[in-house]
Design a protein around this motif. Structure first.
Motif, PDB file in Angstrom:
ATOM      1  N   LEU A   4      -2.235  13.239  14.000  1.00  0.00           N
ATOM      2  CA  LEU A   4      -2.621  11.830  13.873  1.00  0.00           C
ATOM      3  C   LEU A   4      -3.647  11.599  12.769  1.00  0.00           C
ATOM      4  CD1 LEU A   4      -2.961  10.822  17.640  1.00  0.00           C
ATOM      5  CD2 LEU A   4      -1.080  10.292  16.079  1.00  0.00           C
ATOM      6  N   ALA A   5      -4.334  12.652  12.349  1.00  0.00           N
ATOM      7  CA  ALA A   5      -5.396  12.498  11.345  1.00  0.00           C
ATOM      8  C   ALA A   5      -4.940  11.813  10.062  1.00  0.00           C
ATOM      9  CB  ALA A   5      -6.011  13.867  11.032  1.00  0.00           C
ATOM     10  N   PRO A   6      -3.787  12.207   9.471  1.00  0.00           N
ATOM     11  CA  PRO A   6      -3.340  11.525   8.244  1.00  0.00           C
ATOM     12  C   PRO A   6      -3.071  10.034   8.449  1.00  0.00           C
ATOM     13  CG  PRO A   6      -2.165  13.590   8.556  1.00  0.00           C
ATOM     14  CD  PRO A   6      -2.905  13.323   9.823  1.00  0.00           C
ATOM     15  N   PHE A   7      -2.571   9.671   9.655  1.00  0.00           N
ATOM     16  CA  PHE A   7      -2.319   8.263   9.953  1.00  0.00           C
ATOM     17  C   PHE A   7      -3.624   7.476   9.950  1.00  0.00           C
ATOM     18  CE2 PHE A   7       1.434  10.343  11.512  1.00  0.00           C
ATOM     19  CZ  PHE A   7       2.465   9.414  11.391  1.00  0.00           C
ATOM     20  N   ILE A   8      -4.631   8.030  10.610  1.00  0.00           N
ATOM     21  CA  ILE A   8      -5.929   7.357  10.677  1.00  0.00           C
ATOM     22  C   ILE A   8      -6.569   7.275   9.290  1.00  0.00           C
ATOM     23  CG2 ILE A   8      -8.254   7.511  11.633  1.00  0.00           C
ATOM     24  CD1 ILE A   8      -7.008   9.012  14.024  1.00  0.00           C
ATOM     25  N   GLU A   9      -6.388   8.330   8.521  1.00  0.00           N
ATOM     26  CA  GLU A   9      -7.010   8.406   7.201  1.00  0.00           C
ATOM     27  C   GLU A   9      -6.373   7.464   6.190  1.00  0.00           C
ATOM     28  OE1 GLU A   9      -7.735  11.800   3.720  1.00  0.00           O
ATOM     29  OE2 GLU A   9      -7.160  12.395   5.753  1.00  0.00           O
ATOM     30  N   VAL A  10      -5.027   7.342   6.239  1.00  0.00           N
ATOM     31  CA  VAL A  10      -4.322   6.583   5.205  1.00  0.00           C
ATOM     32  C   VAL A  10      -4.245   5.092   5.506  1.00  0.00           C
ATOM     33  CG1 VAL A  10      -1.968   6.743   6.133  1.00  0.00           C
ATOM     34  CG2 VAL A  10      -2.327   6.703   3.651  1.00  0.00           C
ATOM     35  N   TYR A  11      -4.314   4.714   6.779  1.00  0.00           N
ATOM     36  CA  TYR A  11      -4.177   3.298   7.134  1.00  0.00           C
ATOM     37  C   TYR A  11      -5.501   2.561   6.934  1.00  0.00           C
ATOM     38  CZ  TYR A  11       0.401   4.340   9.174  1.00  0.00           C
ATOM     39  OH  TYR A  11       1.709   4.732   9.358  1.00  0.00           O
ATOM     40  N   THR A  12      -5.897   2.453   5.684  1.00  0.00           N
ATOM     41  CA  THR A  12      -7.111   1.722   5.330  1.00  0.00           C
ATOM     42  C   THR A  12      -6.734   0.297   4.911  1.00  0.00           C
ATOM     43  OG1 THR A  12      -7.020   2.349   2.994  1.00  0.00           O
ATOM     44  CG2 THR A  12      -8.167   3.841   4.506  1.00  0.00           C
ATOM     45  N   ARG A  17      -3.195  -3.385   2.199  1.00  0.00           N
ATOM     46  CA  ARG A  17      -3.087  -4.538   1.304  1.00  0.00           C
ATOM     47  C   ARG A  17      -2.143  -4.220   0.136  1.00  0.00           C
ATOM     48  NH1 ARG A  17      -8.029  -4.953  -0.173  1.00  0.00           N
ATOM     49  NH2 ARG A  17      -8.681  -6.403   1.458  1.00  0.00           N
ATOM     50  N   PHE A  18      -2.258  -3.007  -0.389  1.00  0.00           N
ATOM     51  CA  PHE A  18      -1.407  -2.574  -1.504  1.00  0.00           C
ATOM     52  C   PHE A  18       0.059  -2.532  -1.080  1.00  0.00           C
ATOM     53  CE2 PHE A  18      -0.067   0.937  -4.557  1.00  0.00           C
ATOM     54  CZ  PHE A  18      -0.070   0.114  -5.667  1.00  0.00           C
ATOM     55  N   GLU A  21       1.334  -6.111  -0.750  1.00  0.00           N
ATOM     56  CA  GLU A  21       1.606  -6.677  -2.076  1.00  0.00           C
ATOM     57  C   GLU A  21       2.990  -6.232  -2.556  1.00  0.00           C
ATOM     58  OE1 GLU A  21      -1.585  -5.347  -4.532  1.00  0.00           O
ATOM     59  OE2 GLU A  21      -3.057  -6.756  -3.693  1.00  0.00           O
ATOM     60  N   GLY A  22       3.286  -4.960  -2.330  1.00  0.00           N
ATOM     61  CA  GLY A  22       4.607  -4.462  -2.702  1.00  0.00           C
ATOM     62  C   GLY A  22       5.699  -5.089  -1.866  1.00  0.00           C
ATOM     63  N   PHE A  23       5.404  -5.301  -0.576  1.00  0.00           N
ATOM     64  CA  PHE A  23       6.419  -5.898   0.301  1.00  0.00           C
ATOM     65  C   PHE A  23       6.677  -7.346  -0.086  1.00  0.00           C
ATOM     66  CE2 PHE A  23       8.008  -7.143   4.671  1.00  0.00           C
ATOM     67  CZ  PHE A  23       9.181  -6.408   4.549  1.00  0.00           C
ATOM     68  N   TRP A  24       5.645  -8.024  -0.585  1.00  0.00           N
ATOM     69  CA  TRP A  24       5.832  -9.395  -1.069  1.00  0.00           C
ATOM     70  C   TRP A  24       6.788  -9.409  -2.255  1.00  0.00           C
ATOM     71  CZ3 TRP A  24       6.186 -14.207  -0.301  1.00  0.00           C
ATOM     72  CH2 TRP A  24       6.103 -15.128  -1.348  1.00  0.00           C
ATOM     73  N   VAL A  25       6.654  -8.422  -3.144  1.00  0.00           N
ATOM     74  CA  VAL A  25       7.581  -8.302  -4.277  1.00  0.00           C
ATOM     75  C   VAL A  25       8.999  -8.053  -3.760  1.00  0.00           C
ATOM     76  CG1 VAL A  25       8.217  -6.913  -6.294  1.00  0.00           C
ATOM     77  CG2 VAL A  25       5.809  -7.476  -5.875  1.00  0.00           C
ATOM     78  N   ASN A 178       5.001   1.204  -4.234  1.00  0.00           N
ATOM     79  CA  ASN A 178       3.573   1.266  -3.928  1.00  0.00           C
ATOM     80  C   ASN A 178       3.264   2.359  -2.911  1.00  0.00           C
ATOM     81  OD1 ASN A 178       3.384  -0.866  -5.658  1.00  0.00           O
ATOM     82  ND2 ASN A 178       2.512  -2.311  -4.201  1.00  0.00           N
ATOM     83  N   GLY A 179       4.204   2.561  -1.988  1.00  0.00           N
ATOM     84  CA  GLY A 179       4.035   3.637  -1.023  1.00  0.00           C
ATOM     85  C   GLY A 179       4.020   5.002  -1.698  1.00  0.00           C
ATOM     86  N   GLN A 180       4.880   5.170  -2.694  1.00  0.00           N
ATOM     87  CA  GLN A 180       4.925   6.426  -3.442  1.00  0.00           C
ATOM     88  C   GLN A 180       3.606   6.687  -4.170  1.00  0.00           C
ATOM     89  OE1 GLN A 180       8.454   5.755  -5.846  1.00  0.00           O
ATOM     90  NE2 GLN A 180       9.664   7.124  -4.574  1.00  0.00           N
ATOM     91  N   ILE A 181       3.026   5.617  -4.706  1.00  0.00           N
ATOM     92  CA  ILE A 181       1.741   5.761  -5.405  1.00  0.00           C
ATOM     93  C   ILE A 181       0.669   6.252  -4.434  1.00  0.00           C
ATOM     94  CG2 ILE A 181      -0.122   4.482  -6.524  1.00  0.00           C
ATOM     95  CD1 ILE A 181       1.997   2.706  -7.804  1.00  0.00           C
ATOM     96  N   ILE A 182       0.681   5.718  -3.205  1.00  0.00           N
ATOM     97  CA  ILE A 182      -0.334   6.113  -2.221  1.00  0.00           C
ATOM     98  C   ILE A 182      -0.143   7.562  -1.783  1.00  0.00           C
ATOM     99  CG2 ILE A 182      -1.232   5.704   0.101  1.00  0.00           C
ATOM    100  CD1 ILE A 182      -0.527   2.726  -0.294  1.00  0.00           C
ATOM    101  N   TYR A 183       1.110   7.927  -1.400  1.00  0.00           N
ATOM    102  CA  TYR A 183       1.262   9.292  -0.889  1.00  0.00           C
ATOM    103  C   TYR A 183       1.271  10.352  -1.986  1.00  0.00           C
ATOM    104  CZ  TYR A 183       6.474   9.046  -1.392  1.00  0.00           C
ATOM    105  OH  TYR A 183       7.770   8.926  -1.833  1.00  0.00           O
ATOM    106  N   ALA A 184       1.293   9.922  -3.250  1.00  0.00           N
ATOM    107  CA  ALA A 184       1.148  10.887  -4.347  1.00  0.00           C
ATOM    108  C   ALA A 184      -0.289  11.426  -4.407  1.00  0.00           C
ATOM    109  CB  ALA A 184       1.512  10.240  -5.675  1.00  0.00           C
TER     110      ALA A 184
END
Length: 220
Positions: A4-12, A17-18, A21-25, A178-184
């Motif tokens: 669960l640690a990565p989930f807690i860490e990444v869901y900022t 918001r990023f 923004e991508g989902f709006w596109v 945008n998701g790819q940018i985050i998990y990179a």
């Protein structure tokens, strides 16, 4: 807890918001493509139904050609090949153009099939009552056909929304990009990011599928 640690860490807040923004596109590209493809597909499908000499056969060839090509190839062609002949588009416009071309072919078949599902006797009845062909199509055939077309049209629109993810190959800044940018940034972010992206797609597509189901039940 390690899982669960990565989930807690990444869901900022910034990451979410990023992604939004991508989902709006994604939603914007899908909405514009839906409107354009419905208009173009409706015109092409109606003209094919009318069996206008030469025009109908020409559109039939174009539609069948497009329907039998991979959407990914059309996206590549729109963004990379068209500039070679002087037609340049920015990424979002290229994605919309490719999706519109592909989905117009699909929707035109739904429109044509819907019109063909109406009994021919109703055309004869309309003509016998003094209406010309266009009036018969507008007042008698089209209203009935549209009711039958709605469920498959909504299903096609769901497919279009999912197909927007293919535009990631030309770097469309959609939710997947945008998701790819985050998990990179960190390998452990891959699963939690793909989970939230999948959830975003699921919510919208599930809502659309429920609408399609309700409309389908009304036809029974």
């Amino acid at each position: 807890m390690d899982f669960l640690a990565p989930f807690i860490e990444v869901y900022t807040t910034d990451h979410l918001r990023f992604l939004l923004e991508g989902f709006w596109v994604t939603l914007k590209v899908a909405a514009i493509s839906i409107v354009l493809s419905f208009i173009i597909g409706g015109i092409v499908g109606t003209l094919r139904y009318a069996k206008i000499p030469v025009v109908s056969q020409l559109f039939a060839v174009i539609v069948e050609t497009i329907r039998n090509l991979p959407l990914l190839l059309i996206i590549f062609f729109t963004y990379f090949a068209l500039p070679e002949i002087g037609i340049e588009m920015e990424i979002t416009a290229a994605a919309i153009a490719a999706l519109t071309v592909f989905e117009s072919a699909m929707i035109s078949e739904i429109i044509r099939s819907g019109l063909n599902s109406i009994e021919k006797g109703q055309i004869e009845a309309g003509r016998a009552s003094g209406l010309n062909y266009i009036q018969t199509l507008h007042y008698i055939i089209m209203p009935q056909a549209l009711r039958r077309m709605v469920p498959p049209l909504v299903s096609q629109f769901i497919s279009l929304l999912k197909d927007t993810s293919l535009a990631v190959v030309i770097a469309l800044p959609d939710v997947l990009h945008n998701g790819q940018i985050i998990y990179a940034q960190k390998g452990s972010y891959v699963v939690p990011i793909l989970v939230i992206v999948s959830f975003m797609y699921f919510i919208v597509n599930y809502a659309l599928s429920m609408i399609a189901r309700r409309l389908e039940l009304k036809q029974i």
